[in-house]
Scaffold this active site. Structure first.
Site, PDB file in Angstrom:
ATOM      1  N   ASP A  37       0.804  -1.231   0.000  1.00  0.00           N
ATOM      2  CA  ASP A  37       0.000   0.000   0.000  1.00  0.00           C
ATOM      3  C   ASP A  37       0.832   1.272   0.000  1.00  0.00           C
ATOM      4  OD1 ASP A  37      -2.207  -1.679   0.116  1.00  0.00           O
ATOM      5  OD2 ASP A  37      -2.256  -1.641   2.309  1.00  0.00           O
ATOM      6  N   LYS A  58       1.991   2.142  -5.082  1.00  0.00           N
ATOM      7  CA  LYS A  58       2.549   1.575  -6.322  1.00  0.00           C
ATOM      8  C   LYS A  58       1.626   1.828  -7.512  1.00  0.00           C
ATOM      9  CE  LYS A  58       2.538  -2.453  -4.311  1.00  0.00           C
ATOM     10  NZ  LYS A  58       2.126  -2.056  -2.964  1.00  0.00           N
ATOM     11  N   GLY A  65      -4.430  -4.351  -3.853  1.00  0.00           N
ATOM     12  CA  GLY A  65      -5.433  -3.322  -4.117  1.00  0.00           C
ATOM     13  C   GLY A  65      -4.663  -2.080  -4.508  1.00  0.00           C
ATOM     14  N   HIS A  66      -4.610  -1.796  -5.801  1.00  0.00           N
ATOM     15  CA  HIS A  66      -3.797  -0.682  -6.299  1.00  0.00           C
ATOM     16  C   HIS A  66      -4.708   0.446  -6.772  1.00  0.00           C
ATOM     17  CE1 HIS A  66      -0.133  -3.516  -7.115  1.00  0.00           C
ATOM     18  NE2 HIS A  66      -0.557  -3.538  -5.870  1.00  0.00           N
ATOM     19  N   GLN A 123       2.056  -6.054  -3.153  1.00  0.00           N
ATOM     20  CA  GLN A 123       2.513  -6.140  -1.760  1.00  0.00           C
ATOM     21  C   GLN A 123       3.810  -5.332  -1.614  1.00  0.00           C
ATOM     22  OE1 GLN A 123       1.527  -9.552  -3.261  1.00  0.00           O
ATOM     23  NE2 GLN A 123      -0.383  -8.543  -2.805  1.00  0.00           N
TER      24      GLN A 123
HETATM   25  P1  GDP Z   1      -0.702   0.362  -3.559  1.00  0.00           P
HETATM   26  O1  GDP Z   1      -1.298  -0.911  -3.093  1.00  0.00           O
HETATM   27  O2  GDP Z   1       0.767   0.430  -3.313  1.00  0.00           O
HETATM   28  O3  GDP Z   1      -1.032   0.681  -4.997  1.00  0.00           O
HETATM   29  O4  GDP Z   1      -1.357   1.516  -2.681  1.00  0.00           O
HETATM   30  P2  GDP Z   1      -2.922   1.636  -2.277  1.00  0.00           P
HETATM   31  O5  GDP Z   1      -3.692   2.055  -3.470  1.00  0.00           O
HETATM   32  O6  GDP Z   1      -3.367   0.440  -1.545  1.00  0.00           O
HETATM   33  O7  GDP Z   1      -2.845   2.795  -1.186  1.00  0.00           O
HETATM   34  C1  GDP Z   1      -2.320   4.064  -1.459  1.00  0.00           C
HETATM   35  C2  GDP Z   1      -3.404   5.114  -1.152  1.00  0.00           C
HETATM   36  O8  GDP Z   1      -2.802   6.379  -1.061  1.00  0.00           O
HETATM   37  C3  GDP Z   1      -4.432   5.232  -2.247  1.00  0.00           C
HETATM   38  O9  GDP Z   1      -5.659   5.575  -1.670  1.00  0.00           O
HETATM   39  C4  GDP Z   1      -3.902   6.380  -3.099  1.00  0.00           C
HETATM   40  O10 GDP Z   1      -4.933   7.058  -3.831  1.00  0.00           O
HETATM   41  C5  GDP Z   1      -3.325   7.271  -2.057  1.00  0.00           C
HETATM   42  N1  GDP Z   1      -2.173   8.085  -2.465  1.00  0.00           N
HETATM   43  C6  GDP Z   1      -1.150   7.742  -3.283  1.00  0.00           C
HETATM   44  N2  GDP Z   1      -0.223   8.733  -3.312  1.00  0.00           N
HETATM   45  C7  GDP Z   1      -0.679   9.702  -2.498  1.00  0.00           C
HETATM   46  C8  GDP Z   1      -0.148  10.962  -2.072  1.00  0.00           C
HETATM   47  O11 GDP Z   1       0.939  11.382  -2.438  1.00  0.00           O
HETATM   48  N3  GDP Z   1      -0.913  11.680  -1.196  1.00  0.00           N
HETATM   49  C9  GDP Z   1      -2.118  11.249  -0.731  1.00  0.00           C
HETATM   50  N4  GDP Z   1      -2.760  12.023   0.128  1.00  0.00           N
HETATM   51  N5  GDP Z   1      -2.630  10.059  -1.106  1.00  0.00           N
HETATM   52  C10 GDP Z   1      -1.921   9.298  -1.953  1.00  0.00           C
HETATM   53  P1  IMO Z   2      -0.843  -4.193  -2.232  1.00  0.00           P
HETATM   54  O1  IMO Z   2      -0.390  -4.769  -3.533  1.00  0.00           O
HETATM   55  C1  IMO Z   2      -0.938  -4.548   2.104  1.00  0.00           C
HETATM   56  C2  IMO Z   2      -0.916  -8.596   3.755  1.00  0.00           C
HETATM   57  C3  IMO Z   2      -2.132  -9.065   4.505  1.00  0.00           C
HETATM   58  C4  IMO Z   2      -1.503 -10.021   5.478  1.00  0.00           C
HETATM   59  C5  IMO Z   2      -0.378 -10.665   4.667  1.00  0.00           C
HETATM   60  C6  IMO Z   2      -0.734 -12.003   4.045  1.00  0.00           C
HETATM   61  O2  IMO Z   2      -2.131  -3.462  -2.309  1.00  0.00           O
HETATM   62  O3  IMO Z   2       0.254  -3.409  -1.592  1.00  0.00           O
HETATM   63  P2  IMO Z   2      -2.253 -12.707   1.980  1.00  0.00           P
HETATM   64  O4  IMO Z   2      -3.709 -12.466   1.718  1.00  0.00           O
HETATM   65  O5  IMO Z   2      -1.362 -12.149   0.923  1.00  0.00           O
HETATM   66  O6  IMO Z   2      -1.934 -14.131   2.288  1.00  0.00           O
HETATM   67  O7  IMO Z   2      -1.962 -11.902   3.351  1.00  0.00           O
HETATM   68  O8  IMO Z   2      -0.070  -9.729   3.637  1.00  0.00           O
HETATM   69  N1  IMO Z   2      -1.156  -8.099   2.387  1.00  0.00           N
HETATM   70  C7  IMO Z   2      -1.124  -6.819   2.031  1.00  0.00           C
HETATM   71  N2  IMO Z   2      -0.950  -5.708   2.783  1.00  0.00           N
HETATM   72  N3  IMO Z   2      -1.047  -4.440   0.774  1.00  0.00           N
HETATM   73  C8  IMO Z   2      -1.188  -5.536   0.007  1.00  0.00           C
HETATM   74  O9  IMO Z   2      -1.180  -5.493  -1.337  1.00  0.00           O
HETATM   75  C9  IMO Z   2      -1.275  -6.801   0.634  1.00  0.00           C
HETATM   76  N4  IMO Z   2      -1.441  -8.060   0.190  1.00  0.00           N
HETATM   77  C10 IMO Z   2      -1.349  -8.857   1.271  1.00  0.00           C
HETATM   78  O10 IMO Z   2      -2.791  -7.993   5.132  1.00  0.00           O
HETATM   79  O11 IMO Z   2      -0.906  -9.295   6.536  1.00  0.00           O
HETATM   80 MG    MG Z   3      -2.847  -1.592  -1.825  1.00  0.00          MG
END
Ligand code: GDP
Ligand code: IMO
Ligand code: MG
Length: 426
Positions: A13, A16, A40-41, A223
């Site tokens: 999270d 990416k 979840g991207h 991840q």
């Molecule tokens: P990922 O799994 O690495 O793609 O990241 P996620 O989408 O799970 O979580 C990142 C969250 O931060 C999302 O809700 C993005 O829209 C938000 N986000 C990304 N970059 C920024 C930033 O620079 N500032 C803020 N406030 N939110 C951001």
């Molecule tokens: P993105 O790509 C954050 C965490 C779960 C748990 C551990 C194992 O959005 O960054 P799993 O279901 O993979 O067997 O769970 O890894 N986890 C993540 N945490 N971002 C993710 O993906 C994750 N995918 C798995 O919360 O701790």
């Molecule tokens: Mg994510």
């Protein structure tokens, strides 16, 4: 540059999705190499927020091909849902989404087993996403898995599915859970297989060919490095190689393929699920970070644990990935915190160390040694150049770069594509 990777340097999270979407405007292929629908991207395009789980984050650029590689575990139903949702907003993936024949398939019984394992009394709870990831990768290494190619070989599919369902039902029945019917599963699987068939191909060959032809390829990590099954905080990890090391095996490309590896980190730290987190803040500051950063899971909606940036873990992650540069995300969220802290070492059993320990109990006992930096105020989400940032924010970025040992090359100040500063600090 023809092959670049975007990998998470923390516990997932990091942002990416935003970075892949941004860089995809200059790429021709975006390739997922590991993980599954546990990811979840988030991508925000013209104010619209979209979350993808399996479809690569390059989907929002019409000319970009999206590849789901051999190292991914594919849930066909989840993929079809996502394709449908994208179609509803006018994004057509026909002829530009490719699924590897070598990817392993996630079945409903994998999800049931995931939920069973993660709630079993006596076993360490990982807090998984419940998407069947661990059981599917488990079958893969146990050599009992079913691959995308097997979906189109009736004899192989029927016999392997019969064995897998019998084994799964055996465990489910003992736990008093609902069991799976072979014939019903076979029928559902055949139907899903037909629907994904237009996307299935020898994806490894396709990517290799694209690279040979000098096309720009972007590898999208899911991840983060600290969740990597080999290099992360085992056993509180996911079941794949989330770091750049997963690229060759997950795509069938040679080690030397990468021209550049970009490591993504938040300006602070978060973690979802269980496991050690030395800089976690269980106080008001942590709650404030969660609210300001809207730190709730993009896949499961769970509140994320929040804390200060962990320079020890980040330096380790940058090293094991060979990160050439850092994308520092969510800098805007740190406005108004006084002071801002970065962990520069751990104190374990009284001794200070800058090394990221392998042992779980060492990590659990590690007390962060912080460097306190002056904070800054005000909305920085409209800054479009390093010189526009408050001097304290620039100082924070330089210390991050010095502690990590990798240069900051992207700074993100908001979720939108345009809320990004590219270029070196000096
Ligand atoms: P990922 O799994 O690495 O793609 O990241 P996620 O989408 O799970 O979580 C990142 C969250 O931060 C999302 O809700 C993005 O829209 C938000 N986000 C990304 N970059 C920024 C930033 O620079 N500032 C803020 N406030 N939110 C951001
Ligand atoms: P993105 O790509 C954050 C965490 C779960 C748990 C551990 C194992 O959005 O960054 P799993 O279901 O993979 O067997 O769970 O890894 N986890 C993540 N945490 N971002 C993710 O993906 C994750 N995918 C798995 O919360 O701790
Ligand atoms: Mg994510």
């Amino acid at each position: 540059m023809t092959a670049r990777a975007v990998v998470g340097l923390q516990w997932g999270d990091e942002g990416k999705g935003k970075i892949v979407d941004l860089l995809a405007s200059r790429a021709q292929l975006v390739v997922r190499y590991q993980g599954g629908a546990n990811a979840g991207h988030t991508v925000v395009v013209r104010g619209r927020r979209m979350v993808s789980h399996l479809v690569p984050s390059g989907a929002h650029h019409p000319g970009v091909e999206c590849v789901i590689g051999a190292g991914v575990v594919l849930d066909p139903a989840a993929l079809l849902d996502e394709i449908g949702q994208l179609r509803e907003i006018g994004i057509d993936l026909a002829g530009r989404l490719w699924v590897s024949e070598r990817a392993h398939v996630v079945f409903a019984y994998h999800k049931a087993l995931d939920q069973l394992q993660d709630s079993a009394p006596g076993a360490a709870r990982i807090g998984t996403t419940g998407r069947g990831i661990g059981p599917c990768y488990g079958d893969k290494v146990n050599r009992t898995g079913i691959r995308v190619a097997d979906l189109y070989d009736e004899g192989v599919l029927a016999s392997r599915l019969a064995a897998s369902i019998a084994a799964a039902n055996d465990r489910l029945v003992r736990a008093g859970r609902e069991i799976f019917d072979l014939e019903a599963t076979l029928a559902a699987t055949r139907s899903l297989a037909e629907r994904i068939r237009p996307h299935v191909c020898d994806a490894e060959e396709r990517v290799a060919h694209a690279i040979r032809a000098g096309r720009e390829v972007l590898f999208e990590g899911a991840q983060g490095t600290l969740l990597d099954v080999d290099l992360g905080t085992y056993p509180y990890v996911t079941s794949s190689n989330a770091g750049s090391g997963g690229i060759p095996s997950g795509t069938g490309l040679p080690l030397r393929v990468l021209d550049l590896c970009l490591g993504v980190t938040k300006a602070y730290a978060t973690r979802v699920g269980e496991g050690p987190f030395p800089t976690e803040l269980r106080d008001d500051v942590g709650s404030r970070l969660r609210e300001v950063g809207r730190e709730y899971g993009a896949t499961t909606g769970r509140p994320r644990r929040c804390g200060w940036l962990d320079g020890v873990a980040l330096r380790y992650a940058a090293r094991v990935n060979g990160a050439d540069g850092l994308a520092v995300m969510k800098l805007d969220c740190l406005s108004g915190f006084h002071p801002v802290k970065i962990c520069r070492a751990y104190r374990i059993a009284g001794a200070e160390s800058e090394r990221f320990p392998a042992g779980l109990s060492a990590l659990e006992r590690a007390e962060p040694v912080y460097e306190e930096l002056p904070g800054w105020d005000g909305d920085i989400s409209r800054s479009r150049g390093i010189p526009e940032l408050p001097s304290e924010a620039r100082h924070f970025l330089s210390r991050t770069e010095e502690i990590t040992g990798a240069p900051v090359t992207i700074v993100s100040v908001g979720p939108g594509r345009e809320q990004t500063i590219e270029g070196r600090l000096r």
